[in-house]
Structures are given as C-alpha cells and as structure tokens.
Design a protein around this motif. Structure first.
Motif, PDB file in Angstrom:
ATOM      1  N   GLY B 144      35.397  18.228  39.183  1.00  0.00           N
ATOM      2  CA  GLY B 144      36.483  19.011  38.939  1.00  0.00           C
ATOM      3  C   GLY B 144      36.816  19.336  37.190  1.00  0.00           C
ATOM      4  N   VAL B 145      35.954  18.891  36.560  1.00  0.00           N
ATOM      5  CA  VAL B 145      36.104  18.994  35.109  1.00  0.00           C
ATOM      6  C   VAL B 145      35.608  20.269  34.420  1.00  0.00           C
ATOM      7  CG1 VAL B 145      35.595  17.740  32.942  1.00  0.00           C
ATOM      8  CG2 VAL B 145      36.136  16.494  34.876  1.00  0.00           C
ATOM      9  N   GLU B 146      36.431  20.740  33.742  1.00  0.00           N
ATOM     10  CA  GLU B 146      36.025  22.165  33.064  1.00  0.00           C
ATOM     11  C   GLU B 146      36.437  22.276  31.567  1.00  0.00           C
ATOM     12  OE1 GLU B 146      38.037  25.214  35.043  1.00  0.00           O
ATOM     13  OE2 GLU B 146      36.255  25.369  36.466  1.00  0.00           O
ATOM     14  N   ILE B 147      36.713  20.810  31.105  1.00  0.00           N
ATOM     15  CA  ILE B 147      37.033  20.869  29.628  1.00  0.00           C
ATOM     16  C   ILE B 147      36.130  19.898  28.988  1.00  0.00           C
ATOM     17  CG2 ILE B 147      38.849  19.971  28.132  1.00  0.00           C
ATOM     18  CD1 ILE B 147      40.956  21.323  29.987  1.00  0.00           C
ATOM     19  N   SER B 148      35.794  20.220  27.619  1.00  0.00           N
ATOM     20  CA  SER B 148      35.009  19.075  26.866  1.00  0.00           C
ATOM     21  C   SER B 148      35.613  19.135  25.744  1.00  0.00           C
ATOM     22  CB  SER B 148      33.617  19.585  27.016  1.00  0.00           C
ATOM     23  OG  SER B 148      33.439  20.841  26.411  1.00  0.00           O
ATOM     24  N   PRO B 149      35.380  17.936  24.755  1.00  0.00           N
ATOM     25  CA  PRO B 149      34.777  16.748  25.224  1.00  0.00           C
ATOM     26  C   PRO B 149      35.706  16.065  26.049  1.00  0.00           C
ATOM     27  CG  PRO B 149      35.447  16.709  22.726  1.00  0.00           C
ATOM     28  CD  PRO B 149      35.886  17.983  23.216  1.00  0.00           C
ATOM     29  N   THR B 150      35.226  15.644  27.198  1.00  0.00           N
ATOM     30  CA  THR B 150      36.085  14.773  28.119  1.00  0.00           C
ATOM     31  C   THR B 150      35.208  13.618  28.629  1.00  0.00           C
ATOM     32  OG1 THR B 150      37.129  16.572  29.174  1.00  0.00           O
ATOM     33  CG2 THR B 150      36.825  14.650  30.620  1.00  0.00           C
ATOM     34  N   ALA B 151      35.548  12.466  28.914  1.00  0.00           N
ATOM     35  CA  ALA B 151      34.823  11.099  29.119  1.00  0.00           C
ATOM     36  C   ALA B 151      35.146  10.927  30.546  1.00  0.00           C
ATOM     37  CB  ALA B 151      35.099  10.074  28.215  1.00  0.00           C
ATOM     38  N   LEU B 152      33.980  10.818  31.504  1.00  0.00           N
ATOM     39  CA  LEU B 152      34.391  10.265  32.667  1.00  0.00           C
ATOM     40  C   LEU B 152      34.005   8.805  32.706  1.00  0.00           C
ATOM     41  CD1 LEU B 152      32.038  12.976  34.446  1.00  0.00           C
ATOM     42  CD2 LEU B 152      34.465  13.280  33.911  1.00  0.00           C
ATOM     43  N   VAL B 153      35.286   8.097  33.222  1.00  0.00           N
ATOM     44  CA  VAL B 153      35.016   6.809  33.244  1.00  0.00           C
ATOM     45  C   VAL B 153      34.634   6.245  34.606  1.00  0.00           C
ATOM     46  CG1 VAL B 153      36.267   4.603  33.069  1.00  0.00           C
ATOM     47  CG2 VAL B 153      36.707   6.382  31.423  1.00  0.00           C
ATOM     48  N   ILE B 154      33.498   5.801  35.085  1.00  0.00           N
ATOM     49  CA  ILE B 154      33.038   5.630  36.485  1.00  0.00           C
ATOM     50  C   ILE B 154      33.020   4.027  36.622  1.00  0.00           C
ATOM     51  CG2 ILE B 154      31.117   5.950  38.039  1.00  0.00           C
ATOM     52  CD1 ILE B 154      32.240   8.538  36.966  1.00  0.00           C
ATOM     53  N   ARG B 155      33.792   3.673  37.821  1.00  0.00           N
ATOM     54  CA  ARG B 155      33.934   2.122  38.114  1.00  0.00           C
ATOM     55  C   ARG B 155      33.278   2.223  39.396  1.00  0.00           C
ATOM     56  NH1 ARG B 155      33.853   0.910  33.373  1.00  0.00           N
ATOM     57  NH2 ARG B 155      36.104   1.050  32.218  1.00  0.00           N
ATOM     58  N   GLU B 156      32.622   1.356  39.953  1.00  0.00           N
ATOM     59  CA  GLU B 156      32.059   1.217  41.435  1.00  0.00           C
ATOM     60  C   GLU B 156      31.492   2.704  41.878  1.00  0.00           C
ATOM     61  OE1 GLU B 156      35.221  -0.645  43.270  1.00  0.00           O
ATOM     62  OE2 GLU B 156      35.050  -2.527  42.328  1.00  0.00           O
ATOM     63  N   LYS B 157      30.999   3.218  40.990  1.00  0.00           N
ATOM     64  CA  LYS B 157      30.450   4.875  41.323  1.00  0.00           C
ATOM     65  C   LYS B 157      31.342   5.785  41.751  1.00  0.00           C
ATOM     66  CE  LYS B 157      25.686   3.235  42.553  1.00  0.00           C
ATOM     67  NZ  LYS B 157      24.766   3.304  43.570  1.00  0.00           N
ATOM     68  N   LYS B 158      32.718   5.535  41.247  1.00  0.00           N
ATOM     69  CA  LYS B 158      33.796   6.555  41.556  1.00  0.00           C
ATOM     70  C   LYS B 158      34.490   6.604  40.184  1.00  0.00           C
ATOM     71  CE  LYS B 158      35.196   4.757  46.150  1.00  0.00           C
ATOM     72  NZ  LYS B 158      35.758   3.742  46.881  1.00  0.00           N
ATOM     73  N   LEU B 159      35.057   7.942  40.224  1.00  0.00           N
ATOM     74  CA  LEU B 159      35.795   8.522  38.817  1.00  0.00           C
ATOM     75  C   LEU B 159      37.058   7.755  38.893  1.00  0.00           C
ATOM     76  CD1 LEU B 159      35.866  10.407  36.460  1.00  0.00           C
ATOM     77  CD2 LEU B 159      37.067  12.055  37.887  1.00  0.00           C
ATOM     78  N   GLN B 160      37.393   6.662  38.034  1.00  0.00           N
ATOM     79  CA  GLN B 160      38.297   5.980  37.880  1.00  0.00           C
ATOM     80  C   GLN B 160      39.456   6.962  37.101  1.00  0.00           C
ATOM     81  OE1 GLN B 160      38.503   2.561  35.047  1.00  0.00           O
ATOM     82  NE2 GLN B 160      40.115   1.694  36.176  1.00  0.00           N
TER      83      GLN B 160
END
Lengths: 185, 183
Positions: B144-160
């Motif tokens: 559901g991300v529509e804005i950049s620059p955005t950093a997706l922090v992924i922990r245990e294959k989930k979006l933290q």
C-alpha cells in the motif's frame, strides 16, 4: 526543375527550420546549461552570458521563419549557414578541449557535451545554403513551397519536441506514484 | 491563402507546445535541483503502509536476498518521477560496502521497464540489487505504498515499518537498531 527537386528543398528546409525552431525556443527558456558549457571553452568566462545565448536564439528563430517562405528563404539559408559554422566550431572546440559540461542543446537536460553532433548539424546547415542556391524552386511554386514547408515544420517540430522530452511524456503518462512534493513535505 | 493561414496557425500552435515542453523540462530540472539542496533530512513513518503485510511472492533479486539475510532486509523504493529520489539514488550508489548495504535491495518504481533500467544506469546503481517495478504495481499492491522515496523495513519477511526519507545516512541511522525503528 522537377517537382521532385522542389520537394527535396522543402524537406531539407523544413527539417532545418524545425531543428532551429526547437533550438531557439529551448535557448530562450533555458540558456543556463549552454552558458556553462561555452564558458568552459571560451575565455574570458564572462563573455558568455544568458543575454548572448538569447540573442543567438533570436537569430535561430529568424532563420527558422525565413526558411519557410520561398522569396526570402535564401536569407534563412544564409543565417542557417552562419549558425552552422558556429555550431561546427563549438563542436570542434568541445572535442579539442575535452569539455565535460552537457550543452543542453535542443533543451535536452544533461546528456551530450559539445562535440560530433554539433559538427554534423553545422555541416548540414552549411550544406543547406548550397542546396538553396541551386534554384530548385521555380518562382511559380512559391505558394506551394510555403504551404508545404509550414505544415512540415509544424509536424516535425512537434515530433522533435516529443522525441526530446519523451522521458517527461512517459513519466507523466505512466506515473502512479504521486511522489513529487509529497515525499518531502 | 486560407490553407496557408491555417498552416500558419498550426505552426503557431506547434511552437506553443514546443515552448511549453521547454518550460516543463526546465521546471523538472529545477525541481530535481531543489531536491538536492533540501536542507532537512526527514525520516518519518508512512501511516498508510500495511504494517505486517507479507506478500505471497517476492520478486528477484529480493527473494534471494531475503533467503540470504534470514528474512530481514531494507528495501528503499525510488520513483523515476521523483525529484528527491535523484539525490537518494546518488547517495545509494556511492555508499561504502557494509553489512547494512549488503542487506539492501532497491525498488525502482517507473512507468515502464526501459525508464527504470535507464534510471539504474544513469545513477550507477548497477552494482547493487535492484528490482524494476513497472507502474509501482508490486509495491502498491503488496504494501500500500504510493510515496517515494520510502524505505520498507522487512523483518521475518513481514513489513515492520515503511519510512519516508530524504537522506540515506539519516535512514541508515534510523534503521541501524531493529528494536528502535520508528513504527
């Protein structure tokens, strides 16, 4: 003089006119990159100003318009030849001095430095003068020449402009991330 | 005479379009430059992101990176249409080799593949792991991300968390300790 030779002159003059029109309008709006690129080549540095670049743009515009009308096309061809000589010299100097600054030619931001492309454009514009001197357009075809040239320049300048700014067109057309401004606000 | 007049009107309109594009081109360049000189380094959570989301399928090279890093990676999302992404891309391209850099894959959201690949080439991102996301479809549908620059922090294959940012060093600082990441 055949109708084929008339269309050759129309095609050549219209192509040059479209090129000069796009170059002139781009220089009028954004002379900055060319000021930097030429300033790197020509000393003293303050000789090249935005005003001077806009003056060149006015000459390009005049050449572009006068090429469209048969009775005064020789004036346009002469102006184009003078500009062609200047382009070729700028290209040669760019190669000789190994310039690094993009010239912003035709409104292309970043991209090419002054070099072979400018030399080629210059040589073609000088060649245009020779073509127009060869009397391939009979006086009776003046109206036909102008109509065809004006229509061709309208189409060619649009195509050239869209080609140059294709990145901008593509991004505007496909952009789904409304990111400009929002991410930094 | 009428045809000549119509042709002249057409040429005038074409001239106006050329002038308009020249202005847009200049504006786009100035926006990019303004992005470069933005003084404040912003890092803030993106509220509309789907926290906890875990896509059913991960594209390469993100999938292999997740395997290598035990499901914890950082995915900066850059757009080819975004002014501040230009600066961020240059910062990412020139980062020194480190563990956090090795755990990063860049997502390039773009209109079409060639634009995204050209962006990667232009900013020298070729030596990093990059995924070209045409139309931003995967990022948008998965997180559901529509804005950049955005950093997706992924922990245990989930979006933290998803962090909007304008400066890579500030982002690295904000994500250096997994327990203190902004959510």
């Amino acid at each position: 003089v055949t109708s084929h030779s008339l269309w050759i002159v129309v095609a050549a003059n219209a192509s040059a006119s479209a090129l000069l029109l796009v170059a002139a309008l781009s220089k009028m709006v954004a002379p900055g990159q060319l000021v930097v690129a030429l300033g790197e080549l020509i000393q003293p540095l303050d000789l090249i100003t935005a005003k001077l670049i806009r003056l060149v743009a006015v000459i390009e515009f005049a050449a572009s318009v006068t090429l469209l009308f048969a009775p005064i096309r020789m004036l346009g061809a002469a102006l184009a030849a003078v500009l062609g000589l200047a382009f070729a010299l700028a290209g040669l100097t760019g190669i000789a001095r190994g310039t690094q600054s993009p010239c912003g030619c035709l409104g292309i931001s970043g991209g090419r430095t002054l070099g072979p492309t400018n030399i080629l454009a210059g040589v073609l514009l000088i060649g245009l003068f020779a073509l127009n001197r060869s009397e391939l357009v009979p006086p009776s075809s003046s109206g036909e020449y102008s109509r065809a040239a004006i229509l061709a320049v309208a189409g060619l300048s649009l195509a050239l402009c869209l080609g140059i700014h294709r990145q901008l067109v593509r991004v505007s057309w496909h952009a789904k991330l409304p990111s400009i401004g929002r991410a930094t606000s | 005479l009428i045809i000549t007049a119509l042709a002249a009107v057409l040429l005038l309109l074409a001239g106006c379009v050329v002038l308009l594009f020249a202005m847009f081109g200049e504006l786009a360049q100035r926006v990019a430059m303004a992005g470069e000189t933005a003084p404040a380094a912003v890092v803030r959570p993106l509220e509309e992101a789907r926290i906890g989301a875990s896509p059913t399928s991960w594209p390469e090279p993100i999938a292999s990176l997740l395997e290598e890093r035990d499901g914890s990676v950082l995915l900066p999302v850059l757009s080819t249409a975004c002014g501040s992404c230009e600066k961020v891309a240059r910062q990412l391209a020139t980062e020194d080799e480190s563990d956090s850099v090795r755990a990063t894959a860049i997502i390039i959201s773009c209109g079409d593949r060639s634009t995204g690949e050209e962006f990667v080439r232009r900013h020298g991102l070729g030596h990093l792991r990059t995924y070209v996301d045409e139309g931003g479809t995967w990022v948008n549908s998965s997180f559901g991300v529509e804005i950049s620059p955005t950093a997706l922090v992924i922990r245990e294959k989930k979006l933290q968390t998803a962090l909007v940012f304008t400066d890579v060093p500030a982002l690295r600082t904000a994500t250096s300790d997994p327990r203190e990441v902004l959510v």
